[in-house]
Design a protein around this motif. Structure first.
Motif, PDB file in Angstrom:
ATOM      1  N   GLY A  58      52.536  44.016  37.306  1.00 57.72           N
ATOM      2  CA  GLY A  58      52.315  42.772  36.574  1.00 57.72           C
ATOM      3  C   GLY A  58      53.104  41.614  37.154  1.00 57.72           C
ATOM      4  N   TYR A  59      54.339  41.878  37.534  1.00 55.97           N
ATOM      5  CA  TYR A  59      55.186  40.841  38.128  1.00 55.97           C
ATOM      6  C   TYR A  59      54.607  40.377  39.467  1.00 55.97           C
ATOM      7  CZ  TYR A  59      59.365  38.581  40.020  1.00 55.97           C
ATOM      8  OH  TYR A  59      60.256  37.681  40.572  1.00 55.97           O
ATOM      9  N   ARG A  60      54.193  41.344  40.287  1.00 53.55           N
ATOM     10  CA  ARG A  60      53.577  41.008  41.580  1.00 53.55           C
ATOM     11  C   ARG A  60      52.352  40.129  41.371  1.00 53.55           C
ATOM     12  NH1 ARG A  60      52.569  45.936  43.522  1.00 53.55           N
ATOM     13  NH2 ARG A  60      50.595  46.021  42.446  1.00 53.55           N
ATOM     14  N   ALA A  61      51.488  40.502  40.442  1.00 51.03           N
ATOM     15  CA  ALA A  61      50.269  39.729  40.183  1.00 51.03           C
ATOM     16  C   ALA A  61      50.606  38.326  39.685  1.00 51.03           C
ATOM     17  CB  ALA A  61      49.386  40.464  39.175  1.00 51.03           C
ATOM     18  N   ALA A  62      51.595  38.209  38.818  1.00 52.93           N
ATOM     19  CA  ALA A  62      51.972  36.897  38.295  1.00 52.93           C
ATOM     20  C   ALA A  62      52.431  35.967  39.413  1.00 52.93           C
ATOM     21  CB  ALA A  62      53.067  37.045  37.234  1.00 52.93           C
ATOM     22  N   LEU A  63      53.285  36.475  40.303  1.00 53.43           N
ATOM     23  CA  LEU A  63      53.731  35.642  41.426  1.00 53.43           C
ATOM     24  C   LEU A  63      52.586  35.338  42.384  1.00 53.43           C
ATOM     25  CD1 LEU A  63      57.259  36.989  42.440  1.00 53.43           C
ATOM     26  CD2 LEU A  63      56.691  34.811  41.368  1.00 53.43           C
ATOM     27  N   ARG A  64      51.826  36.367  42.704  1.00 53.08           N
ATOM     28  CA  ARG A  64      50.761  36.218  43.700  1.00 53.08           C
ATOM     29  C   ARG A  64      49.706  35.195  43.277  1.00 53.08           C
ATOM     30  NH1 ARG A  64      47.990  34.905  46.852  1.00 53.08           N
ATOM     31  NH2 ARG A  64      46.809  36.000  48.453  1.00 53.08           N
ATOM     32  N   TRP A  65      49.423  35.129  41.973  1.00 53.76           N
ATOM     33  CA  TRP A  65      48.377  34.218  41.498  1.00 53.76           C
ATOM     34  C   TRP A  65      48.930  32.917  40.929  1.00 53.76           C
ATOM     35  CZ3 TRP A  65      44.027  35.108  43.601  1.00 53.76           C
ATOM     36  CH2 TRP A  65      43.700  36.411  43.970  1.00 53.76           C
ATOM     37  N   GLY A  66      50.240  32.702  41.107  1.00 49.97           N
ATOM     38  CA  GLY A  66      50.822  31.424  40.706  1.00 49.97           C
ATOM     39  C   GLY A  66      51.103  31.287  39.223  1.00 49.97           C
ATOM     40  N   TYR A  67      51.155  32.378  38.494  1.00 49.22           N
ATOM     41  CA  TYR A  67      51.491  32.330  37.072  1.00 49.22           C
ATOM     42  C   TYR A  67      53.015  32.458  36.933  1.00 49.22           C
ATOM     43  CZ  TYR A  67      46.491  33.197  36.543  1.00 49.22           C
ATOM     44  OH  TYR A  67      45.127  33.116  36.619  1.00 49.22           O
TER      45      TYR A  67
ATOM     46  N   ARG B 196      52.961  27.931  46.727  1.00 51.74           N
ATOM     47  CA  ARG B 196      51.797  28.806  46.544  1.00 51.74           C
ATOM     48  C   ARG B 196      52.071  30.098  47.313  1.00 51.74           C
ATOM     49  NH1 ARG B 196      47.032  29.093  49.676  1.00 51.74           N
ATOM     50  NH2 ARG B 196      47.633  27.119  50.590  1.00 51.74           N
ATOM     51  N   VAL B 197      52.176  31.210  46.582  1.00 54.61           N
ATOM     52  CA  VAL B 197      52.431  32.507  47.205  1.00 54.61           C
ATOM     53  C   VAL B 197      51.138  32.988  47.854  1.00 54.61           C
ATOM     54  CG1 VAL B 197      53.064  34.920  46.785  1.00 54.61           C
ATOM     55  CG2 VAL B 197      54.281  33.084  45.602  1.00 54.61           C
TER      56      VAL B 197
ATOM     57  N   TYR C 233      54.898  32.360  51.483  1.00 54.76           N
ATOM     58  CA  TYR C 233      54.456  31.268  50.622  1.00 54.76           C
ATOM     59  C   TYR C 233      54.309  29.980  51.421  1.00 54.76           C
ATOM     60  CZ  TYR C 233      59.387  29.814  50.472  1.00 54.76           C
ATOM     61  OH  TYR C 233      60.657  29.408  50.808  1.00 54.76           O
ATOM     62  N   VAL C 234      53.528  29.074  50.860  1.00 59.37           N
ATOM     63  CA  VAL C 234      53.303  27.773  51.471  1.00 59.37           C
ATOM     64  C   VAL C 234      53.941  26.715  50.586  1.00 59.37           C
ATOM     65  CG1 VAL C 234      51.542  26.066  52.101  1.00 59.37           C
ATOM     66  CG2 VAL C 234      51.149  28.492  52.567  1.00 59.37           C
TER      67      VAL C 234
ATOM     68  N   GLU D  28      53.874  20.628  49.676  1.00 57.61           N
ATOM     69  CA  GLU D  28      54.261  19.240  49.948  1.00 57.61           C
ATOM     70  C   GLU D  28      54.242  18.947  51.440  1.00 57.61           C
ATOM     71  OE1 GLU D  28      58.035  18.289  48.206  1.00 57.61           O
ATOM     72  OE2 GLU D  28      57.166  18.025  46.208  1.00 57.61           O
ATOM     73  N   VAL D  29      54.642  19.920  52.255  1.00 58.88           N
ATOM     74  CA  VAL D  29      54.712  19.710  53.700  1.00 58.88           C
ATOM     75  C   VAL D  29      53.750  20.623  54.457  1.00 58.88           C
ATOM     76  CG1 VAL D  29      57.072  18.835  53.672  1.00 58.88           C
ATOM     77  CG2 VAL D  29      56.673  21.291  53.877  1.00 58.88           C
ATOM     78  N   GLN D  30      52.968  21.424  53.721  1.00 57.26           N
ATOM     79  CA  GLN D  30      52.019  22.362  54.322  1.00 57.26           C
ATOM     80  C   GLN D  30      52.685  23.231  55.387  1.00 57.26           C
ATOM     81  OE1 GLN D  30      48.716  23.029  53.408  1.00 57.26           O
ATOM     82  NE2 GLN D  30      49.497  21.898  51.662  1.00 57.26           N
ATOM     83  N   ARG D  31      53.769  23.862  54.958  1.00 53.69           N
ATOM     84  CA  ARG D  31      54.512  24.727  55.868  1.00 53.69           C
ATOM     85  C   ARG D  31      54.655  26.112  55.245  1.00 53.69           C
ATOM     86  NH1 ARG D  31      60.469  23.714  58.400  1.00 53.69           N
ATOM     87  NH2 ARG D  31      60.360  25.460  59.854  1.00 53.69           N
ATOM     88  N   MET D  32      54.444  27.139  56.075  1.00 59.16           N
ATOM     89  CA  MET D  32      54.538  28.517  55.618  1.00 59.16           C
ATOM     90  C   MET D  32      55.968  29.012  55.762  1.00 59.16           C
ATOM     91  SD  MET D  32      52.059  31.233  55.379  1.00 59.16           S
ATOM     92  CE  MET D  32      51.975  32.923  55.855  1.00 59.16           C
ATOM     93  N   HIS D  33      56.420  29.745  54.755  1.00 55.24           N
ATOM     94  CA  HIS D  33      57.761  30.338  54.747  1.00 55.24           C
ATOM     95  C   HIS D  33      57.642  31.808  54.371  1.00 55.24           C
ATOM     96  CE1 HIS D  33      59.781  26.393  54.809  1.00 55.24           C
ATOM     97  NE2 HIS D  33      58.810  26.007  53.998  1.00 55.24           N
ATOM     98  N   SER D  34      58.696  32.542  54.635  1.00 57.17           N
ATOM     99  CA  SER D  34      58.760  33.955  54.267  1.00 57.17           C
ATOM    100  C   SER D  34      60.171  34.242  53.781  1.00 57.17           C
ATOM    101  CB  SER D  34      58.426  34.817  55.483  1.00 57.17           C
ATOM    102  OG  SER D  34      58.361  36.159  55.121  1.00 57.17           O
ATOM    103  N   LEU D  35      60.263  35.106  52.778  1.00 54.28           N
ATOM    104  CA  LEU D  35      61.583  35.483  52.293  1.00 54.28           C
ATOM    105  C   LEU D  35      61.577  36.948  51.884  1.00 54.28           C
ATOM    106  CD1 LEU D  35      61.737  35.747  48.903  1.00 54.28           C
ATOM    107  CD2 LEU D  35      61.389  33.315  49.102  1.00 54.28           C
TER     108      LEU D  35
END
Length: 138
Positions: free
Chosen positions: A41-50, A76-77, A102-103, A106-113
């Protein structure tokens, strides 16, 4: 008429141990299923922007009311991959490591963490709470 023999104390103790062991296993199985459901549920919430829903997985003592992070409107994840499956530190603590892509819109840049999640089980509420905080989107 046949005579009924009383069970020996050894047999009674053995039966009691088997019953209690079975009940303990059922409880652990329920707890494991609750963890799987919570992580999904947590994964889905983050993945879909909730993000408000994801925020609801945080232990109540860790929440800032309401969710007012600066990243909520711009992140946006686009990927959520489990790097390390949940590892049980003890009966009520699990740790999982995920990679989140995630993107920043504001700057259209992809990041990873890498997000190291610490989950703790609340036996009274029969649910898992996130204790490590939401991901550190920058």
């Amino acid at each position: 008429m046949p005579r009924i023999r009383a069970a020996s104390p050894f047999v009674l103790v053995l039966v009691l141990v088997l019953v209690l062991t079975g009940c303990g296993q059922i409880q652990r199985d329920k707890q494991d299923m609750a963890l799987e459901s919570t992580l999904s549920g947590y994964r889905a919430a983050l993945r879909w922007g909730y993000y408000e829903t994801a925020w609801g997985y945080l232990h109540p003592e860790l929440r800032e009311a309401p969710l007012e992070a600066d990243w909520v409107e711009r992140v946006r994840v686009v990927g959520y991959d489990v790097v390390q499956d949940p590892v049980m530190a003890d009966e009520t603590t699990a740790t999982q490591v995920v990679q989140i892509d995630y993107v920043d819109e504001e700057v259209q840049r992809m990041h990873s963490l890498a997000d190291r999640q610490v989950w703790r089980y609340d036996p009274d509420g029969r649910r898992w709470w996130l204790h490590s905080g939401l991901p550190a989107f920058r």
